[in-house]
Design a protein around this motif. Structure first.
Motif, PDB file in Angstrom:
ATOM      1  N   PRO A   1       0.778  -1.050   0.024  1.00 52.91           N
ATOM      2  CA  PRO A   1       0.015   0.226  -0.058  1.00 52.91           C
ATOM      3  C   PRO A   1       0.668   1.315   0.020  1.00 52.91           C
ATOM      4  CG  PRO A   1      -0.912  -1.415   1.560  1.00 52.91           C
ATOM      5  CD  PRO A   1       0.380  -2.029   1.027  1.00 52.91           C
ATOM      6  N   VAL A   2       2.178   1.180   0.423  1.00 49.81           N
ATOM      7  CA  VAL A   2       2.813   2.306   0.562  1.00 49.81           C
ATOM      8  C   VAL A   2       3.645   2.504  -0.655  1.00 49.81           C
ATOM      9  CG1 VAL A   2       4.981   3.273   1.719  1.00 49.81           C
ATOM     10  CG2 VAL A   2       3.565   2.188   3.092  1.00 49.81           C
ATOM     11  N   PHE A   3       3.927   1.427  -1.512  1.00 53.23           N
ATOM     12  CA  PHE A   3       4.777   1.817  -2.757  1.00 53.23           C
ATOM     13  C   PHE A   3       3.666   1.012  -3.633  1.00 53.23           C
ATOM     14  CE2 PHE A   3       8.011   1.100   0.558  1.00 53.23           C
ATOM     15  CZ  PHE A   3       8.922   2.130   0.114  1.00 53.23           C
ATOM     16  N   TRP A   4       2.617   1.613  -3.711  1.00 56.60           N
ATOM     17  CA  TRP A   4       1.567   0.674  -4.671  1.00 56.60           C
ATOM     18  C   TRP A   4       1.739   0.751  -6.034  1.00 56.60           C
ATOM     19  CZ3 TRP A   4      -1.963   3.913  -7.640  1.00 56.60           C
ATOM     20  CH2 TRP A   4      -1.822   5.294  -7.518  1.00 56.60           C
ATOM     21  N   ARG A   5       2.397   1.837  -6.641  1.00 58.66           N
ATOM     22  CA  ARG A   5       2.818   1.854  -7.974  1.00 58.66           C
ATOM     23  C   ARG A   5       4.013   1.093  -8.374  1.00 58.66           C
ATOM     24  NH1 ARG A   5       1.940   7.634  -7.247  1.00 58.66           N
ATOM     25  NH2 ARG A   5      -0.090   8.407  -8.216  1.00 58.66           N
ATOM     26  N   TYR A   6       4.737   0.302  -7.454  1.00 61.10           N
ATOM     27  CA  TYR A   6       5.719  -0.569  -7.788  1.00 61.10           C
ATOM     28  C   TYR A   6       5.435  -1.445  -8.717  1.00 61.10           C
ATOM     29  CZ  TYR A   6       9.673  -3.876  -7.391  1.00 61.10           C
ATOM     30  OH  TYR A   6      10.663  -4.649  -7.801  1.00 61.10           O
ATOM     31  N   ARG A   7       6.218  -1.935  -9.868  1.00 58.54           N
ATOM     32  CA  ARG A   7       5.965  -3.084 -10.367  1.00 58.54           C
ATOM     33  C   ARG A   7       7.045  -3.784 -10.711  1.00 58.54           C
ATOM     34  NH1 ARG A   7       1.691  -1.610  -9.412  1.00 58.54           N
ATOM     35  NH2 ARG A   7      -0.135  -1.074 -10.495  1.00 58.54           N
ATOM     36  N   SER A   8       7.292  -5.112 -10.258  1.00 61.05           N
ATOM     37  CA  SER A   8       8.419  -5.828 -10.274  1.00 61.05           C
ATOM     38  C   SER A   8       8.900  -6.226 -11.888  1.00 61.05           C
ATOM     39  CB  SER A   8       8.181  -7.009  -9.429  1.00 61.05           C
ATOM     40  OG  SER A   8       9.430  -7.868  -9.716  1.00 61.05           O
ATOM     41  N   HIS A   9      10.162  -6.283 -12.009  1.00 58.00           N
ATOM     42  CA  HIS A   9      10.552  -6.614 -13.329  1.00 58.00           C
ATOM     43  C   HIS A   9      10.401  -8.000 -13.628  1.00 58.00           C
ATOM     44  CE1 HIS A   9      13.974  -7.704 -10.452  1.00 58.00           C
ATOM     45  NE2 HIS A   9      14.273  -8.489 -11.231  1.00 58.00           N
ATOM     46  N   ARG A  10       9.962  -8.905 -12.608  1.00 58.07           N
ATOM     47  CA  ARG A  10       9.847 -10.214 -12.441  1.00 58.07           C
ATOM     48  C   ARG A  10       8.306 -10.478 -12.972  1.00 58.07           C
ATOM     49  NH1 ARG A  10      13.951 -13.117  -9.589  1.00 58.07           N
ATOM     50  NH2 ARG A  10      12.663 -14.894  -9.260  1.00 58.07           N
ATOM     51  N   PRO A  11       8.013 -11.654 -13.740  1.00 54.07           N
ATOM     52  CA  PRO A  11       6.415 -12.063 -13.856  1.00 54.07           C
ATOM     53  C   PRO A  11       5.813 -12.094 -13.011  1.00 54.07           C
ATOM     54  CG  PRO A  11       7.873 -13.653 -14.513  1.00 54.07           C
ATOM     55  CD  PRO A  11       8.970 -12.751 -14.033  1.00 54.07           C
ATOM     56  N   HIS A  12       6.168 -12.584 -11.545  1.00 57.56           N
ATOM     57  CA  HIS A  12       5.164 -12.922 -10.739  1.00 57.56           C
ATOM     58  C   HIS A  12       5.244 -11.656  -9.501  1.00 57.56           C
ATOM     59  CE1 HIS A  12       4.707 -16.770 -12.432  1.00 57.56           C
ATOM     60  NE2 HIS A  12       6.047 -16.724 -12.508  1.00 57.56           N
ATOM     61  N   GLY A  13       4.275 -11.672  -8.747  1.00 57.62           N
ATOM     62  CA  GLY A  13       4.210 -10.769  -7.847  1.00 57.62           C
ATOM     63  C   GLY A  13       4.807 -11.197  -6.362  1.00 57.62           C
ATOM     64  N   SER A  14       5.205 -10.331  -5.694  1.00 57.76           N
ATOM     65  CA  SER A  14       6.207 -10.657  -4.323  1.00 57.76           C
ATOM     66  C   SER A  14       5.334 -11.498  -3.487  1.00 57.76           C
ATOM     67  CB  SER A  14       6.146  -9.261  -3.471  1.00 57.76           C
ATOM     68  OG  SER A  14       6.876  -8.170  -4.151  1.00 57.76           O
ATOM     69  N   PHE A  15       4.083 -11.463  -3.300  1.00 52.47           N
ATOM     70  CA  PHE A  15       3.440 -12.678  -2.543  1.00 52.47           C
ATOM     71  C   PHE A  15       3.735 -13.980  -3.156  1.00 52.47           C
ATOM     72  CE2 PHE A  15      -0.414 -15.120  -0.982  1.00 52.47           C
ATOM     73  CZ  PHE A  15       0.110 -14.886   0.256  1.00 52.47           C
ATOM     74  N   ALA A  16       3.408 -14.080  -4.591  1.00 54.20           N
ATOM     75  CA  ALA A  16       3.554 -15.318  -5.090  1.00 54.20           C
ATOM     76  C   ALA A  16       5.008 -15.881  -5.076  1.00 54.20           C
ATOM     77  CB  ALA A  16       3.186 -15.142  -6.741  1.00 54.20           C
ATOM     78  N   GLU A  17       5.823 -14.735  -5.142  1.00 51.15           N
ATOM     79  CA  GLU A  17       7.335 -15.288  -4.831  1.00 51.15           C
ATOM     80  C   GLU A  17       7.558 -15.791  -3.654  1.00 51.15           C
ATOM     81  OE1 GLU A  17      10.044 -15.322  -6.735  1.00 51.15           O
ATOM     82  OE2 GLU A  17       9.595 -14.068  -8.635  1.00 51.15           O
ATOM     83  N   MET A  18       7.028 -15.238  -2.767  1.00 53.39           N
ATOM     84  CA  MET A  18       7.201 -15.713  -1.284  1.00 53.39           C
ATOM     85  C   MET A  18       6.622 -17.190  -0.983  1.00 53.39           C
ATOM     86  SD  MET A  18       5.944 -13.971   2.409  1.00 53.39           S
ATOM     87  CE  MET A  18       4.312 -14.085   2.063  1.00 53.39           C
ATOM     88  N   ILE A  19       5.575 -17.298  -1.596  1.00 54.89           N
ATOM     89  CA  ILE A  19       4.894 -18.636  -1.449  1.00 54.89           C
ATOM     90  C   ILE A  19       5.445 -19.537  -2.133  1.00 54.89           C
ATOM     91  CG2 ILE A  19       2.734 -20.003  -2.099  1.00 54.89           C
ATOM     92  CD1 ILE A  19       2.321 -18.152   0.220  1.00 54.89           C
ATOM     93  N   GLY A  20       5.949 -19.215  -3.284  1.00 58.15           N
ATOM     94  CA  GLY A  20       6.845 -20.185  -4.062  1.00 58.15           C
ATOM     95  C   GLY A  20       8.060 -20.833  -3.246  1.00 58.15           C
ATOM     96  N   TRP A  21       8.770 -19.739  -2.736  1.00 56.39           N
ATOM     97  CA  TRP A  21      10.012 -20.087  -1.981  1.00 56.39           C
ATOM     98  C   TRP A  21       9.510 -21.173  -1.081  1.00 56.39           C
ATOM     99  CZ3 TRP A  21      15.251 -19.961  -2.635  1.00 56.39           C
ATOM    100  CH2 TRP A  21      15.596 -19.364  -3.845  1.00 56.39           C
ATOM    101  N   VAL A  22       8.488 -20.853  -0.189  1.00 50.84           N
ATOM    102  CA  VAL A  22       8.245 -21.548   0.958  1.00 50.84           C
ATOM    103  C   VAL A  22       7.676 -22.785   0.711  1.00 50.84           C
ATOM    104  CG1 VAL A  22       6.618 -21.823   3.053  1.00 50.84           C
ATOM    105  CG2 VAL A  22       7.499 -19.581   2.356  1.00 50.84           C
ATOM    106  N   GLY A  23       7.133 -23.065  -0.400  1.00 50.53           N
ATOM    107  CA  GLY A  23       6.627 -24.444  -0.885  1.00 50.53           C
ATOM    108  C   GLY A  23       7.756 -25.172  -1.573  1.00 50.53           C
ATOM    109  N   ARG A  24       8.667 -24.574  -1.912  1.00 51.28           N
ATOM    110  CA  ARG A  24       9.821 -25.231  -2.444  1.00 51.28           C
ATOM    111  C   ARG A  24      10.779 -25.916  -1.308  1.00 51.28           C
ATOM    112  NH1 ARG A  24      15.062 -24.312  -5.438  1.00 51.28           N
ATOM    113  NH2 ARG A  24      15.547 -25.864  -6.733  1.00 51.28           N
ATOM    114  N   MET A  25      10.937 -24.926  -0.174  1.00 52.25           N
ATOM    115  CA  MET A  25      11.522 -25.552   0.854  1.00 52.25           C
ATOM    116  C   MET A  25      10.883 -26.756   1.497  1.00 52.25           C
ATOM    117  SD  MET A  25      12.628 -21.885   2.535  1.00 52.25           S
ATOM    118  CE  MET A  25      13.808 -22.568   3.881  1.00 52.25           C
TER     119      MET A  25
END
Length: 417
Positions: free
Chosen positions: A173-197
């Motif tokens: 909500p603070v950096f609401w205009r930020y768009r990652s250079h990666r194709p997936h959002g931050s929440f998806a990336e975090m879930i992916g890493w946790v699942g892989r571990m």
């Protein structure tokens, strides 16, 4: 006694974790000023010191950056990766203002090396493509020592990446205009890493069974790269890794001998959001080679390459591991090590039966030049790696200041015209 001409460094996006903060501390102790732009919550969480929290659009970024460079009297910009949209703009504006750009990247040679190059890296590198130039430059350079390995930690890297992406999500909500250079959002990336571990023990067992399937058959290795990597999306003919997998398996199935196996190795830092196993399995079945293509999630890449017949890659730095072991390498994209006499220069279809042999004299000269000009020992994501990297990075970044203050030439190799 040497005096250091103080410079003003502006740090843009960096790797997850405390590396940027540690680098800035070292630069400040060396007499320089450090300022940072935070683009998201992860940047903000990992930083301490003066900073500007950018909440604007990519369209507004050029004007804001120009004002920052002027206001802070910036002499040097530091980036991690040069193809992110905000970094592409920064390199262009820096060029217009004659501001020096230093680009960090994962090392051209793995493991235990980090790239720090002026201007650009990978496909944007200014390194020469003529093997004779490397042979000439290496004549005055010492051999690269056989250093002991630097301990790495997947757990530390995974934890720092997960925290970074969690902070991105929490402060969205603070950096609401930020768009990652990666194709997936931050929440998806975090879930992916946790699942892989969580899936790691099962993946290790599957990999063990896959190695048993290979047995004594001769094999080639295809090391997968991160699908979000600009090495794939910018510096290769493929839209993503699935396209590369399809093209390589099709060529292998048609032009390699029946006993040969293609081992597809998952990238150790893959975020787990794409199911590579079924992608590889379906491609192999489509091209009539289901029993000759083996997918491995975990394992020692050095050990895998040591007994391989060759390595085919888009432009992964795993290619340098193979070259160091004397194994032939086919490169399908743009890579700094793709040199005549070093890598396979004919077609991929020809590679399976006539891979050739790398000329190790040229590769050794190439390594010497890289170490002298744009490589640093260490790593971004382990305590031991950063302990090696930070002091040498501070020294390399400060070199221009020392040279200017003492009228001594910088130790930078000039490529002959």
């Amino acid at each position: 006694m040497r005096t250091v001409l103080a410079r003003s460094f502006l740090l843009l996006q960096g790797p997850p974790g405390p590396f940027y903060a540690m680098l800035a501390d070292g630069l400040r102790r060396a007499g320089h000023r450090c300022y940072r732009v935070n683009f998201n919550g992860g940047d903000w969480m990992n930083w301490r010191g003066p900073a500007f929290n950018y909440r604007g659009t990519i369209e507004a970024w050029p004007a804001i950056l120009s004002d920052l460079l002027e206001r802070e009297q910036v002499t040097d910009i530091v980036l991690f990766g040069d193809c992110r949209p905000v970094h592409v703009v920064a390199r262009r504006i820096a060029d217009e203002r004659a501001t020096t750009v230093h680009v960090f990247e994962e090392g051209y040679i793995r493991p235990d090396w980090v790239t720090l190059e002026r201007g650009g890296v990978n496909g944007n590198s200014s390194l020469p493509k003529d093997p004779q130039v490397y042979l000439q430059l290496a004549e005055s350079l010492p051999p690269v020592p056989d250093y002991p390995p630097i301990p790495a930690s997947f757990r530390v890297r995974a934890r720092e990446a997960s925290l970074y992406y969690f902070a991105n999500w929490a402060l969205a909500p603070v950096f609401w205009r930020y768009r990652s250079h990666r194709p997936h959002g931050s929440f998806a990336e975090m879930i992916g890493w946790v699942g892989r571990m969580l899936r790691r023990p099962q993946a290790r067992f599957r990999s063990y069974l896959a190695r048993k399937r290979i047995g004594a058959r001769p094999y080639f290795v295809l090391p997968l790269q991160l699908d979000s990597d600009h090495q794939i999306r910018v510096h290769s003919p493929f839209a993503g890794m699935p396209d590369a997998i399809e093209a390589i398996i099709a060529s292998f199935a048609r032009y390699s001998r029946t006993p040969h196996v293609l081992v597809v190795k998952e990238h150790p830092l893959d975020n787990g959001l794409k199911a590579w196993r079924p992608i590889v399995r379906e491609s192999a079945a489509r091209h009539g080679a289901p029993d000759r293509v083996v997918f491995i999630e975990h394992g020692d890449t050095h050990d895998l390459i040591r007994t391989a017949r060759g390595v085919v890659t888009v432009n992964s730095t795993t290619g340098t591991l193979a070259l160091a072991a004397g194994k032939p390498v086919a490169v399908l994209g743009t890579a700094v090590y793709d040199l005549p006499g070093v890598t396979h220069q004919a077609s991929l279809d020809d590679f399976w039966e006539h891979p050739g042999t790398p000329q190790l004299e040229i590769y050794d000269a190439f390594r010497r030049v890289l170490v002298a000009q744009c490589l640093l020992r260490g790593g971004f994501s382990s305590h031991a790696g950063r302990a090696h990297l930070v002091p040498s990075a501070v020294a390399r970044l400060s070199a221009a200041s020392v040279a200017a203050a003492t009228d001594e030439p910088m130790v930078v190799i000039k490529v002959p015209a």
